[in-house]
Design a protein around this motif. Structure first.
Motif, mmCIF file in Angstrom:
data_model
loop_
_atom_site.group_PDB
_atom_site.id
_atom_site.type_symbol
_atom_site.label_atom_id
_atom_site.label_comp_id
_atom_site.label_asym_id
_atom_site.label_seq_id
_atom_site.Cartn_x
_atom_site.Cartn_y
_atom_site.Cartn_z
ATOM 1 N N HIS A 53 1.028 -1.205 0.018
ATOM 2 C CA HIS A 53 -0.006 0.028 -0.033
ATOM 3 C C HIS A 53 0.773 1.145 0.038
ATOM 4 N N ASN B 277 2.375 1.460 -3.686
ATOM 5 C CA ASN B 277 1.536 1.310 -4.884
ATOM 6 C C ASN B 277 1.583 2.615 -5.605
ATOM 7 N N TRP C 274 -0.081 3.456 -8.361
ATOM 8 C CA TRP C 274 -1.391 3.859 -8.947
ATOM 9 C C TRP C 274 -2.253 4.418 -7.890
ATOM 10 N N PHE C 275 -2.138 3.949 -6.685
ATOM 11 C CA PHE C 275 -2.780 4.429 -5.412
ATOM 12 C C PHE C 275 -2.355 5.765 -5.094
ATOM 13 N N LEU C 276 -1.025 5.903 -4.974
ATOM 14 C CA LEU C 276 -0.336 7.264 -4.877
ATOM 15 C C LEU C 276 -0.822 8.230 -5.584
ATOM 16 N N LEU D 227 -3.365 8.390 -7.723
ATOM 17 C CA LEU D 227 -4.952 8.584 -7.326
ATOM 18 C C LEU D 227 -5.176 9.685 -6.007
ATOM 19 N N ARG D 228 -4.470 9.265 -5.059
ATOM 20 C CA ARG D 228 -4.518 9.995 -3.845
ATOM 21 C C ARG D 228 -4.046 11.464 -4.076
ATOM 22 N N THR E 141 -6.542 13.478 -6.108
ATOM 23 C CA THR E 141 -7.654 13.734 -5.457
ATOM 24 C C THR E 141 -7.341 15.008 -4.441
ATOM 25 N N SER F 198 -7.402 6.074 3.877
ATOM 26 C CA SER F 198 -6.188 6.357 2.952
ATOM 27 C C SER F 198 -6.300 7.929 2.746
ATOM 28 N N ASP G 149 3.232 12.063 -2.244
ATOM 29 C CA ASP G 149 2.808 10.903 -3.086
ATOM 30 C C ASP G 149 3.391 10.647 -4.390
#
Length: 104
Positions: free
Chosen positions: A12, A15, A17-19, A21-22, A25, A69, A79
């Motif tokens: 996590h 990652n 892709w997640f970072l 996206l966050r 956002t 998250s 990020d």
């Protein structure tokens, strides 16, 4: 995140892709102002319709109550930096493996 097995929690943290996206956002919401909230939430629809706030930071914190998250305490720059670091490390690893295979 606390419910994830500690052995897998590092996935996590890196990652990309997640970072990204966050970060997207956070950047999108931080400077935004939303209508339909009023001064103290009096314009919100009745539950179960979500109503998180007027300022983007408040909305991020409201979403963070549901999705741990996300929230205003996360740094978009950090990020993105971690995601770029993961990409560079992956490319360096790829180069090393291909160089070793080519040397054979």
């Amino acid at each position: 995140i606390g419910s994830i097995t500690p052995v897998l929690r590092w996935i996590h943290a890196i990652n990309p892709w997640f970072l990204c996206l966050r970060a997207m956002t956070t950047l999108d919401f931080t400077s935004s102002t939303f209508d339909g909230f009023g001064d103290r939430g009096e314009l919100c629809d009745a539950p179960p319709v979500p109503c998180f706030g007027k300022q983007g930071v408040d909305v991020l914190d409201g979403v963070g109550a549901l999705l741990s998250s996300f929230g205003s305490e996360h740094s978009a720059a950090q990020d993105v930096a971690v995601a770029v670091g993961v990409a560079i490390a992956a490319k360096l690893g790829q180069y090393a493996i291909l160089s070793l295979k080519a040397a054979r």
